[in-house]
Design an enzyme around this catalytic site. Structure first.
Site, PDB file in Angstrom:
ATOM      1  N   CYS A 100      18.283  39.764   3.019  1.00 20.85           N
ATOM      2  CA  CYS A 100      18.341  40.972   3.397  1.00 20.85           C
ATOM      3  C   CYS A 100      20.038  41.109   3.563  1.00 20.85           C
ATOM      4  CB  CYS A 100      18.008  41.447   4.816  1.00 20.85           C
ATOM      5  SG  CYS A 100      18.275  43.234   5.382  1.00 20.85           S
ATOM      6  N   HIS A 142       9.503  45.516   2.839  1.00 17.27           N
ATOM      7  CA  HIS A 142      10.634  45.184   3.512  1.00 17.27           C
ATOM      8  C   HIS A 142      11.772  46.381   3.722  1.00 17.27           C
ATOM      9  CE1 HIS A 142      14.553  42.426   3.922  1.00 17.27           C
ATOM     10  NE2 HIS A 142      14.996  43.696   3.676  1.00 17.27           N
ATOM     11  N   GLU A 143      12.023  47.090   2.535  1.00 14.24           N
ATOM     12  CA  GLU A 143      12.759  48.279   2.925  1.00 14.24           C
ATOM     13  C   GLU A 143      12.421  49.238   3.665  1.00 14.24           C
ATOM     14  OE1 GLU A 143      15.730  48.030   1.724  1.00 14.24           O
ATOM     15  OE2 GLU A 143      15.331  46.192   0.270  1.00 14.24           O
ATOM     16  N   HIS A 146      12.933  48.879   7.440  1.00 16.37           N
ATOM     17  CA  HIS A 146      14.262  49.156   8.057  1.00 16.37           C
ATOM     18  C   HIS A 146      14.050  50.526   8.481  1.00 16.37           C
ATOM     19  CE1 HIS A 146      16.896  46.129   6.658  1.00 16.37           C
ATOM     20  NE2 HIS A 146      16.626  45.962   5.523  1.00 16.37           N
TER      21      HIS A 146
HETATM   22 NI    NI Z   1      16.663  44.508   3.977  1.00 16.49          NI
END
Ligand code: NI
Length: 177
Positions: A100, A142-143, A146
């Site tokens: 990341c 994953h994105e 956030h």
């Molecule tokens: Ni990330």
């Protein structure tokens, strides 16, 4: 267009729940996306979420890249995804190494849903609706994490599977994230 600094783990904003985008196709939105694109490209990232450059809205970009580290990534089209809704298709998960841009130099082994449906909007307000698998599904999860204040180290199941990229993978090309 501008390359913006990426916030790193420890920054409180990265732990916030981001708010939905309410207006599409505005100059401000296009400028934000352009900055995200420039920033992601400059750092060879697989994706980037708006909170990572300090803007706490539900917007991520990903894909459209070629990477020696992620040879399977070529199949992911460049995507702007706004106000995403993620739905796993079943309970199947697989583990994969993630990095990341907010946790530079590190890698961790993270379980993600293998088969995923996601929907949302692009910057013009057009609907995006896709069913994906494997690496594509991993990148989206994953994105979008956030946007809920979740960084991948929080999902590592065995902390022995967390370390410095160049120690874990000494033969891979060095990249920033
Ligand atoms: Ni990330």
């Amino acid at each position: 267009m501008a390359i913006r600094p990426v916030l790193r783990m420890g920054e409180p904003l990265l732990l916030e729940r981001a708010v939905p985008v309410t207006e599409f196709n505005t100059p401000e939105l296009h400028a934000l996306i352009q900055d995200m694109q420039d920033t992601m490209a400059s750092l060879n990232g697989a994706g980037l979420a708006a909170p990572q450059i300090g803007v706490s809205v539900r917007l991520v970009i990903f894909g459209g890249f070629k990477s020696a580290r992620y040879p399977e990534a070529e199949e992911i089209p460049y995507t702007v995804l706004i106000n995403p809704v993620l739905t796993p298709l079943d309970k199947e998960t697989d583990e994969g190494w993630e990095g990341c841009l907010s946790v530079p130099g590190m890698r961790g082994l993270v379980p993600r849903y293998t088969n995923l449906h996601y929907s949302g909007f692009d910057e013009h307000g057009q609907v995006i609706d896709r069913t994906v698998h494997g690496f594509h599904a991993r990148v989206v999860q994953h994105e979008c994490d956030h946007l809920d204040g979740i960084l991948y180290p929080m999902r590592i199941q065995d902390m022995r599977d967390f370390g410095f990229n160049d120690v874990l993978f000494p033969d891979l090309p060095v990249e920033d994230d």
